[in-house]
Write a protein that holds these residues in place. Structure first.
Motif, short mmCIF file in Angstrom:
data_model
loop_
_atom_site.label_atom_id
_atom_site.label_comp_id
_atom_site.label_asym_id
_atom_site.label_seq_id
_atom_site.Cartn_x
_atom_site.Cartn_y
_atom_site.Cartn_z
N ILE A 145 0.84 -1.20 0.00
CA ILE A 145 0.00 0.00 0.00
C ILE A 145 0.87 1.25 0.00
O ILE A 145 0.58 2.24 -0.69
N GLY A 146 1.97 1.23 0.76
CA GLY A 146 2.87 2.37 0.78
C GLY A 146 3.46 2.67 -0.58
O GLY A 146 3.57 3.84 -0.99
N LEU A 147 3.83 1.62 -1.31
CA LEU A 147 4.37 1.80 -2.65
C LEU A 147 3.31 2.31 -3.62
O LEU A 147 3.59 3.14 -4.50
N LEU A 148 2.09 1.82 -3.46
CA LEU A 148 1.00 2.27 -4.34
C LEU A 148 0.60 3.71 -4.02
O LEU A 148 0.26 4.47 -4.94
N MET A 149 0.66 4.07 -2.74
CA MET A 149 0.24 5.41 -2.35
C MET A 149 1.20 6.50 -2.81
O MET A 149 0.87 7.68 -2.73
N ARG A 150 2.38 6.12 -3.29
CA ARG A 150 3.29 7.14 -3.82
C ARG A 150 2.69 7.82 -5.05
O ARG A 150 3.10 8.92 -5.43
N PHE A 151 1.70 7.17 -5.68
CA PHE A 151 1.03 7.76 -6.83
C PHE A 151 -0.18 8.59 -6.42
O PHE A 151 -0.84 9.19 -7.28
N HIS A 152 -0.48 8.61 -5.13
CA HIS A 152 -1.61 9.40 -4.65
C HIS A 152 -1.29 10.89 -4.71
O HIS A 152 -0.24 11.33 -4.24
N ASP A 153 -2.18 11.64 -5.31
CA ASP A 153 -2.02 13.11 -5.40
C ASP A 153 -0.65 13.45 -5.98
O ASP A 153 0.13 14.22 -5.39
#
Length: 336
Positions: A141-149
């Motif tokens: 999830i941390g790696l995926l959230m790097r694309f958030h905003d």
């Protein structure tokens, strides 16, 4: 509550007992310690050291590494508490805070091993599978959230990285720079150790009262929904869904209870009797989702910031399904 006054009282006392006997001794020391570490400047020390690792992996300043460590060690909602504090000190902005909260909202190892694996499943050998699925899913999830905003500007800490890069030749080492950052933060705080400890205890007590109130409230809500037949109706609907996708119907109880409260869901998963693999998978989902009770605690912590709840909810939901899938993928290698 008027129709079932006895059940209301017992559920309130049950929630109060969980808060006093489990949550207070588990969370209060971490809340106090985190306040002290922020005031002393230890957080800023680790922030400087971890910056080269955190930025490329998670698009977070190095100071987020401390939140990740504390969040994974002490469990929810400590990660959200620390993130809110960093936001108040303008060390992270809204986008970075939302990324950080999204994957530091995890169960603590003591609960995962002691309560779930040993207490509910009575199988300590299950702990490695659950831990790998739960914490591994959190890192995904941390790696995926790097694309958030993605278009959000970096925090003020990172705006100074270019200037810091120009001065790198004059720096003796990253350790020295980290020590200087800790010293500067300590001077900026300005409180003596006695005042710092007093403020830390007062702040932690206020937060624990909020957590306790939410636990008691949701304990009563769950009891009332159960007596009203709403929980049973939701379980029946989920049984049809599980039957359609090939999962044991008995796991629906754990899914619905875990939707509201993580302890009830994990206990129901341990006693479902549908086969250890499926029970472990639904337990991983419950631990990773966290329950609406935990979500409410985190939302209360973030209420004074500009961070939004929606990214957290979506991340928790995705984390649950990733952890569940990881249990099935890892079962052949790590089956107890």
């Amino acid at each position: 509550m008027t129709v079932f006054p006895t059940e209301t009282l017992h559920s309130s006392l049950r929630g109060l007992s969980i808060w006093w006997q489990v949550l207070f001794p588990a969370l209060f020391p971490f809340f106090v310690i985190s306040e002290l570490l922020l005031g002393i400047g230890i957080v800023h020390f680790f922030g400087k050291l971890l910056d080269p690792l955190m930025r490329p992996l998670f698009r977070l300043p190095g100071i987020g590494g401390f939140v990740i460590t504390m969040g994974y060690i002490s469990g929810y909602p400590v990660g959200a508490r620390l993130t809110a504090q960093l936001w108040e000190q303008r060390l992270v902005n809204r986008a970075e805070g939302e990324r950080l909260v999204a994957f530091t909202t995890t169960s603590d190892p003591i609960f995962l091993i002691g309560a779930v694996s040993i207490g509910f499943f009575q199988n300590v050998a299950l702990a490695p599978v659950l831990a790998a699925a739960h914490y591994g899913g959190g890192l995904i999830i941390g790696l995926l959230m790097r694309f958030h905003d993605r278009h959000a500007p970096p925090s003020s800490v990172d705006k100074n990285r270019a200037v810091a890069g120009e001065a790198r030749k004059r720096r003796p080492s990253r350790i020295a720079e980290a020590l200087k950052a800790m010293h500067d933060a300590r001077l900026l705080d300005g409180r003596g150790l006695g005042r710092l400890l007093q403020d830390a205890i007062q702040s932690a007590l206020k937060l624990m009262i909020v957590v306790g109130g939410l636990v008691v409230f949701f304990s009563v809500v769950m009891e009332m929904l159960t007596h009203a037949g709403i929980v049973e109706a939701m379980i029946e609907a989920l049984r049809y869904l599980f039957n359609a996708i090939g999962l044991p119907e008995k796991l629906a109880d754990a899914g619905i209870y875990g939707l509201f409260e993580v302890t009830l869901g994990a206990r129901a998963a341990g006693t479902a009797g549908t086969g250890l693999m499926h029970q472990a998978a639904i337990a991983a989902w419950v631990l990773s989702w966290g329950g609406i009770s935990v979500h409410a605690q985190i939302a209360s912590l973030l209420s004074k910031t500009d961070m939004r709840y929606r990214p957290l909810m979506l991340a928790r939901l995705l984390h649950g399904f990733i952890a569940m899938a990881l249990v099935y993928l890892l079962w052949g290698w790590m089956a107890p």
